[in-house]
Write a protein that holds these residues in place. Sequence first.
Motif, PDB file in Angstrom:
ATOM      1  N   GLY A   1      24.816  83.999  91.149  1.00 40.01           N
ATOM      2  CA  GLY A   1      24.454  83.000  92.152  1.00 40.01           C
ATOM      3  C   GLY A   1      24.420  81.591  91.591  1.00 40.01           C
ATOM      4  N   ALA A   2      24.086  81.464  90.322  1.00 39.64           N
ATOM      5  CA  ALA A   2      24.039  80.144  89.686  1.00 39.64           C
ATOM      6  C   ALA A   2      25.431  79.556  89.482  1.00 39.64           C
ATOM      7  CB  ALA A   2      23.309  80.235  88.345  1.00 39.64           C
ATOM      8  N   THR A   3      26.477  80.372  89.625  1.00 45.13           N
ATOM      9  CA  THR A   3      27.844  79.880  89.390  1.00 45.13           C
ATOM     10  C   THR A   3      28.538  79.424  90.671  1.00 45.13           C
ATOM     11  OG1 THR A   3      28.887  82.057  89.653  1.00 45.13           O
ATOM     12  CG2 THR A   3      28.089  81.475  87.447  1.00 45.13           C
ATOM     13  N   ILE A   4      27.957  79.680  91.846  1.00 44.66           N
ATOM     14  CA  ILE A   4      28.627  79.276  93.078  1.00 44.66           C
ATOM     15  C   ILE A   4      28.448  77.771  93.286  1.00 44.66           C
ATOM     16  CG2 ILE A   4      28.411  81.557  94.113  1.00 44.66           C
ATOM     17  CD1 ILE A   4      26.202  80.454  95.918  1.00 44.66           C
ATOM     18  N   PRO A   5      29.412  77.113  93.929  1.00 41.13           N
ATOM     19  CA  PRO A   5      29.331  75.660  94.124  1.00 41.13           C
ATOM     20  C   PRO A   5      28.189  75.258  95.060  1.00 41.13           C
ATOM     21  CG  PRO A   5      31.551  76.491  94.612  1.00 41.13           C
ATOM     22  CD  PRO A   5      30.666  77.678  94.418  1.00 41.13           C
ATOM     23  N   SER A   6      27.724  74.028  94.911  1.00 37.02           N
ATOM     24  CA  SER A   6      26.691  73.502  95.809  1.00 37.02           C
ATOM     25  C   SER A   6      27.231  73.461  97.238  1.00 37.02           C
ATOM     26  CB  SER A   6      26.288  72.090  95.383  1.00 37.02           C
ATOM     27  OG  SER A   6      25.673  72.123  94.128  1.00 37.02           O
ATOM     28  N   GLY A   7      26.359  73.731  98.198  1.00 39.70           N
ATOM     29  CA  GLY A   7      26.742  73.730  99.598  1.00 39.70           C
ATOM     30  C   GLY A   7      27.505  74.966 100.029  1.00 39.70           C
ATOM     31  N   SER A   8      27.404  76.032  99.229  1.00 37.77           N
ATOM     32  CA  SER A   8      28.116  77.271  99.575  1.00 37.77           C
ATOM     33  C   SER A   8      27.160  78.452  99.493  1.00 37.77           C
ATOM     34  CB  SER A   8      29.310  77.484  98.652  1.00 37.77           C
ATOM     35  OG  SER A   8      28.881  77.742  97.342  1.00 37.77           O
ATOM     36  N   SER A   9      27.687  79.630  99.815  1.00 37.31           N
ATOM     37  CA  SER A   9      26.860  80.831  99.798  1.00 37.31           C
ATOM     38  C   SER A   9      27.678  82.019  99.319  1.00 37.31           C
ATOM     39  CB  SER A   9      26.285  81.109 101.190  1.00 37.31           C
ATOM     40  OG  SER A   9      27.324  81.267 102.129  1.00 37.31           O
TER      41      SER A   9
ATOM     42  N   LEU B   1      25.641 100.284 104.816  1.00 35.98           N
ATOM     43  CA  LEU B   1      25.080  99.369 103.825  1.00 35.98           C
ATOM     44  C   LEU B   1      23.904 100.022 103.107  1.00 35.98           C
ATOM     45  CD1 LEU B   1      24.905  96.116 105.966  1.00 35.98           C
ATOM     46  CD2 LEU B   1      26.673  96.743 104.336  1.00 35.98           C
ATOM     47  N   GLU B   2      23.925  99.953 101.787  1.00 37.41           N
ATOM     48  CA  GLU B   2      22.793 100.440 101.006  1.00 37.41           C
ATOM     49  C   GLU B   2      21.831  99.298 100.702  1.00 37.41           C
ATOM     50  OE1 GLU B   2      21.992 102.664  96.754  1.00 37.41           O
ATOM     51  OE2 GLU B   2      23.922 102.921  97.733  1.00 37.41           O
ATOM     52  N   ASP B   3      22.388  98.135 100.350  1.00 43.48           N
ATOM     53  CA  ASP B   3      21.579  96.970 100.030  1.00 43.48           C
ATOM     54  C   ASP B   3      22.441  95.730 100.195  1.00 43.48           C
ATOM     55  OD1 ASP B   3      19.399  95.445  99.212  1.00 43.48           O
ATOM     56  OD2 ASP B   3      19.707  95.797  97.081  1.00 43.48           O
ATOM     57  N   ALA B   4      21.806  94.596 100.403  1.00 41.53           N
ATOM     58  CA  ALA B   4      22.528  93.332 100.518  1.00 41.53           C
ATOM     59  C   ALA B   4      21.604  92.196 100.099  1.00 41.53           C
ATOM     60  CB  ALA B   4      23.020  93.111 101.934  1.00 41.53           C
ATOM     61  N   VAL B   5      22.204  91.167  99.493  1.00 40.62           N
ATOM     62  CA  VAL B   5      21.466  89.967  99.103  1.00 40.62           C
ATOM     63  C   VAL B   5      22.322  88.759  99.464  1.00 40.62           C
ATOM     64  CG1 VAL B   5      20.420  88.666  97.199  1.00 40.62           C
ATOM     65  CG2 VAL B   5      20.391  91.163  97.149  1.00 40.62           C
ATOM     66  N   VAL B   6      21.712  87.783 100.125  1.00 36.88           N
ATOM     67  CA  VAL B   6      22.380  86.529 100.440  1.00 36.88           C
ATOM     68  C   VAL B   6      21.897  85.483  99.447  1.00 36.88           C
ATOM     69  CG1 VAL B   6      22.580  84.673 102.142  1.00 36.88           C
ATOM     70  CG2 VAL B   6      22.648  87.059 102.880  1.00 36.88           C
ATOM     71  N   VAL B   7      22.847  84.774  98.841  1.00 34.10           N
ATOM     72  CA  VAL B   7      22.519  83.696  97.915  1.00 34.10           C
ATOM     73  C   VAL B   7      23.108  82.410  98.477  1.00 34.10           C
ATOM     74  CG1 VAL B   7      22.833  82.783  95.587  1.00 34.10           C
ATOM     75  CG2 VAL B   7      22.480  85.225  95.919  1.00 34.10           C
ATOM     76  N   GLU B   8      22.272  81.375  98.574  1.00 34.53           N
ATOM     77  CA  GLU B   8      22.718  80.071  99.046  1.00 34.53           C
ATOM     78  C   GLU B   8      22.400  79.033  97.985  1.00 34.53           C
ATOM     79  OE1 GLU B   8      20.445  79.683 102.627  1.00 34.53           O
ATOM     80  OE2 GLU B   8      21.849  80.896 103.793  1.00 34.53           O
TER      81      GLU B   8
ATOM     82  N   ALA C   1      21.518  70.101  96.625  1.00 35.72           N
ATOM     83  CA  ALA C   1      20.847  69.666  95.395  1.00 35.72           C
ATOM     84  C   ALA C   1      21.107  70.626  94.233  1.00 35.72           C
ATOM     85  CB  ALA C   1      19.349  69.542  95.634  1.00 35.72           C
ATOM     86  N   GLY C   2      21.787  71.749  94.500  1.00 37.87           N
ATOM     87  CA  GLY C   2      22.100  72.708  93.448  1.00 37.87           C
ATOM     88  C   GLY C   2      21.072  73.812  93.282  1.00 37.87           C
ATOM     89  N   LYS C   3      20.038  73.814  94.126  1.00 34.69           N
ATOM     90  CA  LYS C   3      19.001  74.842  94.026  1.00 34.69           C
ATOM     91  C   LYS C   3      19.489  76.136  94.660  1.00 34.69           C
ATOM     92  CE  LYS C   3      14.261  75.729  94.826  1.00 34.69           C
ATOM     93  NZ  LYS C   3      13.103  75.880  94.690  1.00 34.69           N
ATOM     94  N   VAL C   4      19.270  77.254  93.963  1.00 38.09           N
ATOM     95  CA  VAL C   4      19.727  78.569  94.420  1.00 38.09           C
ATOM     96  C   VAL C   4      18.594  79.280  95.152  1.00 38.09           C
ATOM     97  CG1 VAL C   4      20.600  80.810  93.671  1.00 38.09           C
ATOM     98  CG2 VAL C   4      21.371  78.731  92.521  1.00 38.09           C
ATOM     99  N   HIS C   5      18.911  79.804  96.356  1.00 43.57           N
ATOM    100  CA  HIS C   5      17.949  80.546  97.164  1.00 43.57           C
ATOM    101  C   HIS C   5      18.481  81.957  97.375  1.00 43.57           C
ATOM    102  CE1 HIS C   5      16.011  76.724  98.196  1.00 43.57           C
ATOM    103  NE2 HIS C   5      17.241  76.252  98.329  1.00 43.57           N
TER     104      HIS C   5
END
Length: 172
Positions: free
Chosen positions: A116-124, A33-40, A44-48
């Motif tokens: 990340g803004a295009t993924i459904p709510s409650g997913s990652s 692995l060179e790099d990784a990012v987790v998006v949740e 409520a639709g907020k992206v982390h």
Amino acid sequence: MSTLVVLGFDGLHTADEVLNKLRSLQKEYLVDLEDAVVVERDAAGKVHMKQAVNLTAVGAATGGSSGALWGALVGLLFLNPLAGMAVGALTGAGAGALAGSLTDYGINDDFVKRLGATIPSGSSALFVLFKSVNTDKVLPEIESFKPRVLQTSLSTEDEQKLKAELAKLVGA
């Protein structure tokens, strides 16, 4: 050459679990692995976003150690190496932390935010930049998480092979 793969998951914390699995596979030299990012995306639709590499901490540690070394050398000139080392370490850590926080390493943050803004709510989603990967051994390890390929930097032909292999594993 590195390869970017973005995998989508139904669960909110599933991408974190897969990243932990990939890290354990990295210890077995099955993936590099060179790099990784987790998006949740919460209900409520907020992206982390969670960066796998904390560049501020890395910069502070590197800057602090090199600052201490240079501070001690300069302190020797003025017959006070301990004070020089302390001042150099503090200055180096501050400069390193600032440089680390301003650096965008690996996966582009704007790309992660847009997708990340295009993924459904409650997913990652998991954004992974691979240096190398043994797909024959890694794919079966993550099949239980039911990943969907959202985007890759692979050629169209290789992307289709990856999607077909994942479909076979998930469907089996």
